[in-house]
Design an enzyme around this catalytic site. Structure first.
Site, PDB file in Angstrom:
ATOM      1  N   SER A   1     -18.886  35.929 -22.529  1.00  0.00           N
ATOM      2  CA  SER A   1     -17.492  36.317 -22.276  1.00  0.00           C
ATOM      3  C   SER A   1     -16.747  36.300 -23.589  1.00  0.00           C
ATOM      4  CB  SER A   1     -16.850  35.312 -21.313  1.00  0.00           C
ATOM      5  OG  SER A   1     -16.542  34.107 -22.017  1.00  0.00           O
ATOM      6  N   ASP A   2     -15.577  36.928 -23.623  1.00  0.00           N
ATOM      7  CA  ASP A   2     -14.728  36.705 -24.783  1.00  0.00           C
ATOM      8  C   ASP A   2     -13.935  35.424 -24.493  1.00  0.00           C
ATOM      9  OD1 ASP A   2     -12.923  39.027 -26.911  1.00  0.00           O
ATOM     10  OD2 ASP A   2     -13.311  36.879 -27.103  1.00  0.00           O
ATOM     11  N   TRP A   3     -13.239  34.942 -25.493  1.00  0.00           N
ATOM     12  CA  TRP A   3     -12.574  33.629 -25.403  1.00  0.00           C
ATOM     13  C   TRP A   3     -11.753  33.479 -24.115  1.00  0.00           C
ATOM     14  CZ3 TRP A   3     -12.366  29.991 -29.659  1.00  0.00           C
ATOM     15  CH2 TRP A   3     -11.596  28.873 -29.386  1.00  0.00           C
ATOM     16  N   ASP A   4     -12.264  32.668 -23.186  1.00  0.00           N
ATOM     17  CA  ASP A   4     -11.571  32.374 -21.924  1.00  0.00           C
ATOM     18  C   ASP A   4     -11.349  33.615 -21.056  1.00  0.00           C
ATOM     19  OD1 ASP A   4      -8.383  31.031 -20.801  1.00  0.00           O
ATOM     20  OD2 ASP A   4     -10.412  30.853 -19.941  1.00  0.00           O
ATOM     21  N   SER A   5     -12.098  34.698 -21.306  1.00  0.00           N
ATOM     22  CA  SER A   5     -11.879  35.887 -20.465  1.00  0.00           C
ATOM     23  C   SER A   5     -12.323  35.615 -19.027  1.00  0.00           C
ATOM     24  CB  SER A   5     -12.623  37.101 -21.034  1.00  0.00           C
ATOM     25  OG  SER A   5     -14.029  36.911 -20.997  1.00  0.00           O
TER      26      SER A   5
END
Ligand code: GLC
Length: 756
Positions: A291-295
């Site tokens: 995932s991207d940061w906290d996506s």
């Protein structure tokens, strides 16, 4: 003759020696067996642990988490509840954390260390948008190889690059990170960068796993606003957005990263259609998706998940395999499986993908193979990288305008005034993704010009400040729009100069993530300063340092020479000086259109014809146009001048096979400088099952010609170049009439038609 097992193994072994692809097949079989064996020993908690990625304690590339969690992160590593760390770099730091995982957790599964090595680790190459303007795939691949060599020496085994998002909107801050607006060139560059990072042997400690990001369509956010909504048709998705991602898969990229945005209503992180149907099944991708940061957690903000638990469930089901910094996987997945809400086979699939990449990296063979302090000391900032990084910086520079051959500058007896805070800025040329490179490590324009061996008098006057205060990486910039201190000194100095080099543009942190701009002119007081200097001395060379296309109408009308120098990295000042003095004849070509007005955005050359194509000669208004602006860009995709001139002639088309076209063109260097030209070939499919663009880049070739030298270029267009994707994703080639354009930019071409 009965073939015994030993006989088969013997033949297979010999075959492998003679055929590398069989060798890699045998390695794949071996790795898959090891993955299965390890998976069978893992508890559910340990499996979920592999799907959990924490950020380190040094840099943050997203909203800063509660620092208190650092201690629990280390505890989780010892429990085997962490599969990867990002933002931990440097041999000593990585070794300390790797030892916890390998020597203190039950199964000793090594961590994979990821970092944003976007365009260099400490030795910084030009920002990717600049690199793309070189159109030199070999040099771009070499740049990625250098980044991998330097980063891997510091313990990093995985980079979150290349970013392959196509974008048509210069307001978006992350256009600096991509390869521009064209999917054909973007695909070629994606391949080159993946191959550069991963090399031929991923198990070597000199290569790193790459990431194709952000999947998908992040560059199409409404209004160019960061993280904004994306709503596009499948024609654009298949023909424009996906090709560079597919090129990365074909280049064997090991990981993908989710995009933050919704795509047609569904957050990319939870989008089963793109992750499982397209990526993992249709494209048969066997790496893993982070995932991207906290996506994952942000699916709650999107209104797509009730809470973190629901988000974790939806992300895993959709095909996201590793969770960067939302903590929901590690907090929720075990109980979701225990409750039967998530099948363990989904976990097993994700964990197998992650373990496979770790085996391929050689981390199980030797978890410390990336961790030699001696190698790190010998590699980081090593001058052996200079020739290639400087060379690419020179090739990335685009000469936008050069009236009366003001450039190249004379090396003798000139009084040259350099103006602008950016000219003395040793950090902005590193761009916004320099996160490991120390500040002040770029060679500035002033340094580059002053150390250049010319017999000129060089004077530098800063002029008004571009930003107030001392901006740091995360904080917002305060652009100076009121303090004119420095104006008078600049004007006085300009009166006495033979040539004034105005180095203007954007601060290094005015583009990049989280830095969309609603206006894309010269920020602050720079335009006012440029016009004030012009009044006293029109002999101006405008050198731009920026991370996106800018609106430059006034400059284009008044300033005789304009050079696009982007953010060129560590050797920026040297590269610009060599071009300004003519030791390198500029060869760069724009990969994003420069608009005349903000209102033209999104702007791109490969547009559809519309039912009422613009016809300026038409008296009435019933055509696709503006009443207050031209349709055309100020500088077109593919535009870039040279100190010499290339003449195109004798375009010939012929059909060599049922689904291909042979293109032949003569190019002559009619000027007085040796130069490199990027010959561009565009195609228009005149009638198809969907409306097709007025032209699309489908081939290019770089040639170097001496003065008066002529070459004939022959290029083959096959169905691969002549076909397209239907809205349902099927690829199709259709016989019919094609128009072929060949030239020095998308707006300057010769053309012929042919029916096949
Ligand atoms: C950022 C970026 C992504 C980057 C990641 C890790 O938010 O969107 O491109 O790789 O976080 O730093």
């Amino acid at each position: 003759m009965k073939l015994t097992l030993m006989g088969f193994v013997g033949i297979f072994f010999i075959a492998c020696q003679q055929n590398p692809s069989l060798n890699s097949a045998s390695r794949d079989i071996e790795i898959n067996q090891k993955v299965e064996e390890l998976l069978s020993k893992m508890t559910l908690e340990e499996k979920v642990g592999q799907m959990n990625q924490y950020s380190g304690f040094m840099d943050f590339t997203g909203p800063e988490p509660d620092k208190g969690q650092a201690a629990s992160k280390l505890e989780h590593i010892k429990k085997g509840w962490v599969g990867s760390m990002l933002n931990v770099h440097g041999v000593e730091n990585v070794k300390a954390v790797q030892k916890m995982a390998v020597e203190e957790s039950r199964l000793g599964i090594p961590l994979i260390f990821g970092f944003d090595v976007i365009h260099g680790y400490k030795t910084i190459s030009p920002i990717p948008l600049a690199e793309s303007a070189s159109w030199d795939l070999k040099a771009i691949k070499r740049s990625a190889e250098i980044a991998a060599e330097e980063a891997s020496s510091a313990g990093i085994n995985w980079t979150f690059a290349p970013m392959v998002d196509i974008s048509r909107d210069a307001r978006w801050g992350r256009v600096m990170e991509g390869a521009g607006e064209d999917p054909f060139l973007g695909s070629k560059i994606a391949k080159a960068r993946v191959e550069g990072f991963q090399g031929n042997d991923l198990s070597s400690p000199h290569t790193i796993a790459a990431t194709a990001k952000h999947f998908a369509a992040y560059g199409f956010g409404d209004a160019g606003r960061e993280y904004n909504t994306v709503d596009i048709g499948t024609t654009t998705l298949y023909n424009t957005v996906l090709p560079p991602f597919k090129a990365a898969v074909d280049a064997d990229v090991k990981t993908f990263m989710n995009a933050f945005n919704v795509l047609n209503g569904i957050p990319a992180t939870g989008d089963e259609f793109i992750l499982r149907d397209i990526l993992k099944s249709h494209w048969n991708f066997n790496g893993f998706v982070v995932s991207d940061w906290d996506s994952v957690g942000e699916m709650v903000n999107h209104g797509y998940a009730f809470d973190g638990r629901d988000a974790a469930k939806k992300a895993v089901k959709a095909g996201t395999d590793m969770d960067m910094e939302s903590y929901h996987f590690i907090e929720e997945l075990v109980s979701l499986v225990d409750n039967g809400e998530v099948e363990e086979k989904s976990i097993d699939d994700a964990v197998s993908r992650i373990l496979r990449v770790k085996f391929e990296l050689g981390l199980f063979d030797d978890p410390y193979q990336y961790l030699s302090s001696d190698r790190e000391k010998q590699t980081v900032y090593n001058s052996k990288f200079k020739e290639d990084v400087l060379g690419l910086a020179k090739k990335s520079i685009v000469l936008l305008k050069n009236d009366n051959q003001l450039l190249p500058l004379s090396k003798e007896n000139q009084s040259i005034l350099i103006v602008g805070e950016l000219a003395n800025d040793k950090t902005s040329p590193l761009g916004s993704w320099r996160i490991a490179a120390e500040e002040e490590t770029a060679i500035s324009l002033v340094e580059g010009m002053k150390t250049y061996n010319s017999n000129n008098k060089i004077k530098y006057v800063q002029g008004p400040k571009l930003v107030n205060g001392d901006p740091k990486f995360i904080k917002q910039l305060k652009i100076n729009t009121t303090d004119r201190a420095g104006f008078t000194e600049v004007i006085q100095s300009a009166k006495d100069a033979d040539v004034v080099i105005m180095n203007l543009g954007e601060h290094g942190l005015q583009s990049g993530e989280g830095r969309s701009r609603a206006e894309i002119g010269l920020p602050g007081l720079q335009q006012e300063l440029l016009e004030a200097v012009y009044i006293v001395n029109p002999n101006i060379v405008l050198v731009l340092q920026n991370g996106r296309p800018l609106t430059l109408n006034w400059a284009d009308k008044h300033i005789p020479a304009i050079v696009e120098a982007w953010q060129l990295g560590t050797y920026s000042g040297l590269a610009i000086a060599e071009v300004l003095f003519g030791d390198y004849n500029p060869s760069g070509k724009l990969t994003m259109s420069f608009p005349r007005s903000l209102g033209q955005l999104p702007l791109y050359y490969n547009e559809l014809p519309t039912g009422r194509p613009n016809n300026p000669k038409q008296e009435d208004v019933f055509r696709s146009h503006y009443i207050d602006e031209e349709n055309s860009p100020l500088y077109a995709f593919g535009h870039g001048l040279s100190y010499t001139h290339f003449e195109y002639s004798n375009l010939k088309l012929s059909q060599t096979a049922s689904k291909s076209i042979q293109v032949s063109i003569d190019i002559k260097n009619t000027g007085k400088y040796l130069g490199t030209e990027t010959v561009q070939v565009y195609v228009r499919d005149k009638v198809a099952q969907i409306s097709r663009p007025v032209k699309e880049l489908k081939a290019f070739e770089q040639i170097e010609l001496k003065p008066n030298q002529q070459k004939t270029i022959d290029i083959q267009l096959t169905e691969k170049e002549l076909g397209y994707y239907l809205p349902n994703g099927d690829w199709i080639f259709e016989n019919g009439e094609f128009e072929i354009f060949v030239g020095t930019s998308s707006s300057e071409t010769l053309s012929e038609k042919i029916s096949i």
